[in-house]
Write an enzyme that holds these catalytic residues in place. Structure first.
Site, PDB file in Angstrom:
ATOM      1  N   LYS A 277      -3.397   7.548 -14.275  1.00 48.56           N
ATOM      2  CA  LYS A 277      -2.794   7.195 -15.184  1.00 48.56           C
ATOM      3  C   LYS A 277      -3.867   6.940 -16.366  1.00 48.56           C
ATOM      4  CE  LYS A 277       1.117   4.730 -13.954  1.00 48.56           C
ATOM      5  NZ  LYS A 277       1.976   3.315 -13.595  1.00 48.56           N
ATOM      6  N   GLY A 278      -5.090   6.296 -15.752  1.00 46.53           N
ATOM      7  CA  GLY A 278      -6.001   5.900 -16.639  1.00 46.53           C
ATOM      8  C   GLY A 278      -6.661   6.683 -17.928  1.00 46.53           C
TER       9      GLY A 278
ATOM     10  N   ASP B   9     -15.788   4.958 -10.039  1.00 45.03           N
ATOM     11  CA  ASP B   9     -16.285   3.875  -9.299  1.00 45.03           C
ATOM     12  C   ASP B   9     -16.757   4.038  -8.084  1.00 45.03           C
ATOM     13  OD1 ASP B   9     -16.240   1.180  -8.066  1.00 45.03           O
ATOM     14  OD2 ASP B   9     -14.358   0.731  -8.811  1.00 45.03           O
TER      15      ASP B   9
ATOM     16  N   PHE C 194     -14.149  -6.393 -13.811  1.00 39.11           N
ATOM     17  CA  PHE C 194     -12.969  -5.899 -13.851  1.00 39.11           C
ATOM     18  C   PHE C 194     -12.541  -5.548 -15.344  1.00 39.11           C
ATOM     19  CE2 PHE C 194     -12.323  -8.131 -10.032  1.00 39.11           C
ATOM     20  CZ  PHE C 194     -11.618  -7.418  -9.196  1.00 39.11           C
TER      21      PHE C 194
ATOM     22  N   ASP D  68      -6.366  -0.486 -16.452  1.00 37.72           N
ATOM     23  CA  ASP D  68      -5.486  -1.324 -16.214  1.00 37.72           C
ATOM     24  C   ASP D  68      -5.921  -2.537 -15.368  1.00 37.72           C
ATOM     25  OD1 ASP D  68      -5.522   0.014 -13.990  1.00 37.72           O
ATOM     26  OD2 ASP D  68      -3.500  -1.138 -13.373  1.00 37.72           O
TER      27      ASP D  68
ATOM     28  N   ARG E 127      -3.357  -1.581 -20.245  1.00 40.07           N
ATOM     29  CA  ARG E 127      -3.887  -0.081 -20.617  1.00 40.07           C
ATOM     30  C   ARG E 127      -3.733   0.093 -22.049  1.00 40.07           C
ATOM     31  NH1 ARG E 127      -4.069   2.745 -15.694  1.00 40.07           N
ATOM     32  NH2 ARG E 127      -2.232   2.209 -14.215  1.00 40.07           N
TER      33      ARG E 127
HETATM   34  C1  PRP Z   1      -8.795   4.690 -11.032  1.00 44.91           C
HETATM   35  C2  PRP Z   1      -9.525   5.458 -12.089  1.00 44.91           C
HETATM   36  C3  PRP Z   1     -10.330   6.723 -11.501  1.00 44.91           C
HETATM   37  C4  PRP Z   1     -10.560   5.960 -10.145  1.00 44.91           C
HETATM   38  C5  PRP Z   1     -11.686   5.426  -9.849  1.00 44.91           C
HETATM   39  O1  PRP Z   1      -7.605   5.003 -10.871  1.00 44.91           O
HETATM   40  O2  PRP Z   1      -8.556   5.689 -13.087  1.00 44.91           O
HETATM   41  O3  PRP Z   1      -9.282   7.712 -11.297  1.00 44.91           O
HETATM   42  O4  PRP Z   1      -9.627   4.601  -9.928  1.00 44.91           O
HETATM   43  O5  PRP Z   1     -12.326   5.032  -8.772  1.00 44.91           O
HETATM   44  P1  PRP Z   1     -12.944   5.472  -7.414  1.00 44.91           P
HETATM   45  O6  PRP Z   1     -14.298   6.114  -8.337  1.00 44.91           O
HETATM   46  O7  PRP Z   1     -13.407   4.416  -6.616  1.00 44.91           O
HETATM   47  O8  PRP Z   1     -12.055   6.687  -6.845  1.00 44.91           O
HETATM   48  P2  PRP Z   1      -6.506   4.143 -10.169  1.00 44.91           P
HETATM   49  O9  PRP Z   1      -6.418   4.753  -8.832  1.00 44.91           O
HETATM   50  O10 PRP Z   1      -6.832   2.670 -10.302  1.00 44.91           O
HETATM   51  O11 PRP Z   1      -5.156   4.598 -10.875  1.00 44.91           O
HETATM   52  P3  PRP Z   1      -4.907   4.466 -12.432  1.00 44.91           P
HETATM   53  O12 PRP Z   1      -5.853   5.573 -13.165  1.00 44.91           O
HETATM   54  O13 PRP Z   1      -3.466   4.911 -12.403  1.00 44.91           O
HETATM   55  O14 PRP Z   1      -4.963   3.189 -12.963  1.00 44.91           O
END
Ligand code: PRP
Length: 184
Positions: A42-43, A102, A151, A158, A164
């Site tokens: 969703k981010g 990340d 964080f 989020d 968000r």
């Molecule tokens: C977060 C962010 C990226 C991913 C990055 O999404 O939006 O898609 O993590 O992390 P990585 O590089 O370690 O894979 P998340 O899975 O938290 O879902 P969200 O977007 O719904 O918050």
């Protein structure tokens, strides 16, 4: 104590400036063409909305969603697409848009998967990049800001599904994490 749960990292004017710069760069790189923007739910939803309105070339819009699975969740490195794109990527220029890189696992998995579907090109635009946390080699083609660990919340990001909606980007303090419930 109220007010100590988060510290500002990027305010709205800084975000707007950087999104404009990214959009200008992207518009130059794809001048005369068209783009399929694919946001990772969703981010990405807020960054994607701003970026789509700032680029000066025609864009189509789609979304994809991925999740980690396995006992160790994300650290397992196993990623599954839980909501696929609805438009075909065959023969088109794809720009994957996300709020943050990340470990790199999510974006690498999605980019690799989309590349198997015959697109003309696949590039990645990430608003934030925690470069030091990579677990797999991965470089985004366009990055808004490179940041340290912490964080980060707001502008689509989020913590336990909160924050968000905040228009600015903050770092959540230890106190903020305790307030939310450090169960993530
Ligand atoms: C977060 C962010 C990226 C991913 C990055 O999404 O939006 O898609 O993590 O992390 P990585 O590089 O370690 O894979 P998340 O899975 O938290 O879902 P969200 O977007 O719904 O918050």
């Amino acid at each position: 104590m109220p007010g100590n749960e988060k510290k500002i990292l990027f305010d709205r004017p800084a975000i707007e400036r950087r999104v404009r710069e990214l959009a200008d760069e992207i518009s130059r790189d794809y001048a005369g063409g068209e783009l399929l923007l694919i946001g990772i739910l969703k981010g990405a939803f807020i960054f994607m909305a701003d970026l789509a309105r700032a680029v000066t070339i025609p864009c189509r819009i789609d979304f994809i969603r991925a999740a980690s699975y396995g006992d160790e969740a994300k650290s397992s490195g196993r990623i599954a697409i839980t909501k696929d794109v609805e438009l075909s990527v065959e023969g088109v220029d794809v720009l994957i848009v996300d709020d943050i890189v990340d470990s790199g696992l999510t974006l690498k998995h999605i980019a690799d998967e989309l590349k198997t579907r015959g697109p003309r090109s696949v590039k990645v635009c990430a608003f934030l990049d925690k470069r030091k946390r990579r677990k797999v080699p991965f470089e985004a083609d366009y990055v808004g800001f490179t940041i340290d660990d912490g964080f980060v919340i707001g502008y689509g990001l989020d913590y336990a599904e909160k924050y968000r909606f905040l228009p600015d980007v903050y770092v959540l303090t230890d106190e903020g994490r305790r307030e939310v419930g450090d169960d993530k």
